[in-house]
Structures are given as structure tokens and as C-alpha cells.
Design a protein around this motif. Sequence first.
Motif, PDB file in Angstrom:
ATOM      1  N   LEU A  50       0.872  -1.171   0.000  1.00 41.71           N
ATOM      2  CA  LEU A  50       0.000   0.000   0.000  1.00 41.71           C
ATOM      3  C   LEU A  50       0.907   1.218   0.000  1.00 41.71           C
ATOM      4  CD1 LEU A  50      -2.899   1.247   0.318  1.00 41.71           C
ATOM      5  CD2 LEU A  50      -2.444   1.256   2.784  1.00 41.71           C
ATOM      6  N   ALA A  51       0.773   2.054  -1.025  1.00 39.80           N
ATOM      7  CA  ALA A  51       1.577   3.283  -1.098  1.00 39.80           C
ATOM      8  C   ALA A  51       0.814   4.435  -0.476  1.00 39.80           C
ATOM      9  CB  ALA A  51       1.913   3.614  -2.549  1.00 39.80           C
ATOM     10  N   LEU A  52       1.560   5.285   0.239  1.00 34.41           N
ATOM     11  CA  LEU A  52       0.995   6.473   0.853  1.00 34.41           C
ATOM     12  C   LEU A  52       1.710   7.705   0.314  1.00 34.41           C
ATOM     13  CD1 LEU A  52       1.000   5.467   4.664  1.00 34.41           C
ATOM     14  CD2 LEU A  52      -0.708   4.908   2.930  1.00 34.41           C
ATOM     15  N   ASP A  53       0.927   8.666  -0.145  1.00 34.21           N
ATOM     16  CA  ASP A  53       1.449   9.983  -0.484  1.00 34.21           C
ATOM     17  C   ASP A  53       0.922  10.914   0.602  1.00 34.21           C
ATOM     18  OD1 ASP A  53       2.631  12.117  -1.907  1.00 34.21           O
ATOM     19  OD2 ASP A  53       0.712  12.577  -2.851  1.00 34.21           O
ATOM     20  N   LYS A  98      -2.940  17.883   4.100  1.00 31.00           N
ATOM     21  CA  LYS A  98      -4.396  17.784   4.174  1.00 31.00           C
ATOM     22  C   LYS A  98      -4.932  16.425   3.756  1.00 31.00           C
ATOM     23  CE  LYS A  98      -4.954  22.711   3.318  1.00 31.00           C
ATOM     24  NZ  LYS A  98      -5.342  23.738   2.375  1.00 31.00           N
ATOM     25  N   THR A  99      -4.168  15.693   2.968  1.00 32.16           N
ATOM     26  CA  THR A  99      -4.657  14.425   2.433  1.00 32.16           C
ATOM     27  C   THR A  99      -3.573  13.354   2.450  1.00 32.16           C
ATOM     28  OG1 THR A  99      -4.011  15.043   0.188  1.00 32.16           O
ATOM     29  CG2 THR A  99      -6.291  15.552   0.842  1.00 32.16           C
ATOM     30  N   ILE A 100      -4.021  12.108   2.320  1.00 36.17           N
ATOM     31  CA  ILE A 100      -3.106  10.981   2.122  1.00 36.17           C
ATOM     32  C   ILE A 100      -3.609  10.231   0.894  1.00 36.17           C
ATOM     33  CG2 ILE A 100      -2.122   8.859   3.076  1.00 36.17           C
ATOM     34  CD1 ILE A 100      -2.877   9.960   5.893  1.00 36.17           C
ATOM     35  N   GLY A 101      -2.822  10.299  -0.174  1.00 34.02           N
ATOM     36  CA  GLY A 101      -3.164   9.555  -1.382  1.00 34.02           C
ATOM     37  C   GLY A 101      -2.785   8.096  -1.182  1.00 34.02           C
ATOM     38  N   LEU A 102      -3.617   7.198  -1.698  1.00 30.56           N
ATOM     39  CA  LEU A 102      -3.402   5.768  -1.500  1.00 30.56           C
ATOM     40  C   LEU A 102      -3.403   5.019  -2.830  1.00 30.56           C
ATOM     41  CD1 LEU A 102      -6.017   5.156   1.346  1.00 30.56           C
ATOM     42  CD2 LEU A 102      -3.577   5.528   1.630  1.00 30.56           C
ATOM     43  N   ALA A 103      -2.548   3.997  -2.903  1.00 27.75           N
ATOM     44  CA  ALA A 103      -2.552   3.073  -4.039  1.00 27.75           C
ATOM     45  C   ALA A 103      -2.149   1.706  -3.512  1.00 27.75           C
ATOM     46  CB  ALA A 103      -1.582   3.532  -5.127  1.00 27.75           C
ATOM     47  N   SER A 132      -1.091  -2.464  -4.488  1.00 29.87           N
ATOM     48  CA  SER A 132      -0.600  -3.343  -5.545  1.00 29.87           C
ATOM     49  C   SER A 132      -1.639  -4.413  -5.842  1.00 29.87           C
ATOM     50  CB  SER A 132       0.719  -3.999  -5.119  1.00 29.87           C
ATOM     51  OG  SER A 132       0.526  -4.844  -4.004  1.00 29.87           O
ATOM     52  N   ASP A 133      -1.582  -4.951  -7.051  1.00 31.14           N
ATOM     53  CA  ASP A 133      -2.443  -6.093  -7.368  1.00 31.14           C
ATOM     54  C   ASP A 133      -1.889  -7.328  -6.662  1.00 31.14           C
ATOM     55  OD1 ASP A 133      -0.258  -7.034  -8.811  1.00 31.14           O
ATOM     56  OD2 ASP A 133      -1.108  -6.566 -10.762  1.00 31.14           O
ATOM     57  N   GLN A 134      -2.559  -8.452  -6.782  1.00 31.79           N
ATOM     58  CA  GLN A 134      -2.152  -9.682  -6.090  1.00 31.79           C
ATOM     59  C   GLN A 134      -0.755 -10.161  -6.505  1.00 31.79           C
ATOM     60  OE1 GLN A 134      -3.849 -10.955  -3.649  1.00 31.79           O
ATOM     61  NE2 GLN A 134      -5.913 -10.168  -3.907  1.00 31.79           N
ATOM     62  N   LEU A 135      -0.369  -9.856  -7.742  1.00 27.64           N
ATOM     63  CA  LEU A 135       0.933 -10.302  -8.251  1.00 27.64           C
ATOM     64  C   LEU A 135       2.031  -9.251  -8.092  1.00 27.64           C
ATOM     65  CD1 LEU A 135      -0.338 -12.003 -11.534  1.00 27.64           C
ATOM     66  CD2 LEU A 135       0.230 -13.113  -9.356  1.00 27.64           C
ATOM     67  N   ASN A 136       1.687  -8.107  -7.518  1.00 19.59           N
ATOM     68  CA  ASN A 136       2.633  -6.996  -7.326  1.00 19.59           C
ATOM     69  C   ASN A 136       3.242  -6.507  -8.638  1.00 19.59           C
ATOM     70  OD1 ASN A 136       2.246  -6.905  -4.530  1.00 19.59           O
ATOM     71  ND2 ASN A 136       3.719  -8.545  -4.222  1.00 19.59           N
ATOM     72  N   ILE A 137       2.384  -6.410  -9.646  1.00 16.14           N
ATOM     73  CA  ILE A 137       2.832  -5.922 -10.953  1.00 16.14           C
ATOM     74  C   ILE A 137       2.354  -4.499 -11.189  1.00 16.14           C
ATOM     75  CG2 ILE A 137       2.655  -6.273 -13.455  1.00 16.14           C
ATOM     76  CD1 ILE A 137       2.359  -9.302 -12.817  1.00 16.14           C
ATOM     77  N   THR A 138       1.099  -4.233 -10.804  1.00 14.80           N
ATOM     78  CA  THR A 138       0.523  -2.914 -11.059  1.00 14.80           C
ATOM     79  C   THR A 138       0.053  -2.254  -9.762  1.00 14.80           C
ATOM     80  OG1 THR A 138      -1.702  -3.806 -11.383  1.00 14.80           O
ATOM     81  CG2 THR A 138      -0.303  -3.609 -13.348  1.00 14.80           C
ATOM     82  N   ALA A 139      -0.190  -0.967  -9.857  1.00 13.56           N
ATOM     83  CA  ALA A 139      -0.687  -0.176  -8.716  1.00 13.56           C
ATOM     84  C   ALA A 139      -2.036   0.426  -9.094  1.00 13.56           C
ATOM     85  CB  ALA A 139       0.306   0.926  -8.380  1.00 13.56           C
ATOM     86  N   GLN A 140      -3.003   0.256  -8.206  1.00 13.64           N
ATOM     87  CA  GLN A 140      -4.326   0.847  -8.425  1.00 13.64           C
ATOM     88  C   GLN A 140      -4.566   1.928  -7.376  1.00 13.64           C
ATOM     89  OE1 GLN A 140      -4.501  -2.862  -7.985  1.00 13.64           O
ATOM     90  NE2 GLN A 140      -4.018  -2.993 -10.141  1.00 13.64           N
ATOM     91  N   GLY A 141      -5.034   3.065  -7.827  1.00 12.97           N
ATOM     92  CA  GLY A 141      -5.349   4.146  -6.905  1.00 12.97           C
ATOM     93  C   GLY A 141      -6.597   3.842  -6.094  1.00 12.97           C
ATOM     94  N   LEU A 142      -6.582   4.248  -4.846  1.00 14.43           N
ATOM     95  CA  LEU A 142      -7.734   4.096  -3.952  1.00 14.43           C
ATOM     96  C   LEU A 142      -8.222   5.478  -3.549  1.00 14.43           C
ATOM     97  CD1 LEU A 142      -6.324   1.312  -1.579  1.00 14.43           C
ATOM     98  CD2 LEU A 142      -7.811   1.004  -3.566  1.00 14.43           C
ATOM     99  N   VAL A 155       2.929  -4.452   3.741  1.00 12.87           N
ATOM    100  CA  VAL A 155       4.052  -3.513   3.600  1.00 12.87           C
ATOM    101  C   VAL A 155       3.499  -2.165   3.135  1.00 12.87           C
ATOM    102  CG1 VAL A 155       6.248  -2.992   2.459  1.00 12.87           C
ATOM    103  CG2 VAL A 155       5.638  -5.379   2.919  1.00 12.87           C
ATOM    104  N   LEU A 156       3.883  -1.103   3.850  1.00  6.16           N
ATOM    105  CA  LEU A 156       3.554   0.252   3.415  1.00  6.16           C
ATOM    106  C   LEU A 156       4.743   0.826   2.655  1.00  6.16           C
ATOM    107  CD1 LEU A 156       1.879   1.854   6.574  1.00  6.16           C
ATOM    108  CD2 LEU A 156       0.772   0.801   4.605  1.00  6.16           C
ATOM    109  N   VAL A 157       4.473   1.442   1.526  1.00  8.10           N
ATOM    110  CA  VAL A 157       5.498   2.145   0.762  1.00  8.10           C
ATOM    111  C   VAL A 157       5.146   3.625   0.857  1.00  8.10           C
ATOM    112  CG1 VAL A 157       6.582   2.464  -1.482  1.00  8.10           C
ATOM    113  CG2 VAL A 157       5.766   0.183  -0.802  1.00  8.10           C
TER     114      VAL A 157
END
Length: 138
Positions: free
Chosen positions: A6-9, A13-18, A20-30, A56-58
Motif C-alpha cells: 500500500l503506497a501512501l502519499d 491535508k490528504t493521504i493519497g493511496l494506491a 498493488s495487485d495480487q501479483l505486485n505488478i501494477t498499482a491501483q489508486g484508492l 508492507v507500506l510504501v
Amino acid sequence: MKERYLALDVGEKTIGLAVSDQLNITAQGLDTIFRQSYKKDFEALKKVIEEYDVNVLVVGLPKRLNGEVGIQGEKVLKFVEKLKREIQIKVEFQDERMTTKIAENTLIQGNVSRKKRKKVIDKLAAVNILSVYLDKRS
């Protein structure tokens, strides 16, 4: 056990989230978390971590162009320090220089209005952070 990221920006004021897919190939925004207090921010993060079975948090670490951690980077480090006291999870840092700028340029090229850009910029920055991290790992 396969790791899920899970990536955190983390912003003021905000925390952007994305995630990984199950295979850790792509990132989807939340959805973006609108910051209220550390307690509420961490509760919201816990829900996402549980929902997506993340281990794991990135975290995007803002650095100056010369590579040093600046004021915003110090704020992110403080946030992560407090977060680790509340949530037992592995944390990795990813240099996030230019990720927000890249996200903004992508949205501008896609003719996304300024109002709509504001709503998705943090999510897209998190996607960029996680994409770079995943690419480095592969």
C-alpha cells in the motif's frame, strides 16, 4: 506469504493511496484520506490495510532536488514514526521527487479540469510512488 503493498502519499491535508495487485505488478489508486487527526488517519489506514490484506507500506518520502530530506520530508518521517506505534507493519520509503508533478502533467495532458485534478492528484501520485517501487523490485 506473498507481500501486498500500500503506497501512501502523505500530505498536510490528504493521504493519497494506491495498492498493488495480487501479483505486485501494477498499482491501483484508492480513495484519498482527508486528514483530520493522527488517530482518525491511522484508523482509516487500518481499515484499508485490513481490507486489502496489506503487509508492507510504501511511503513516499519527499526530498529536495539535491537528495536531502527537507521540511516536508521531516513531517512524513514524523507521521511514520507515530504510525509505527499504532500499526505493526513493515514500512519502506520511496523517493517521491517529482511524483506529484508527473501526476499533474498526466492529468493536464488528459485535459482534466483543475477542479477534478485536485480530487485525484494525491491518488495518482501514490500510484506513481508504488509503480516506481514495484519496478525497482522486479
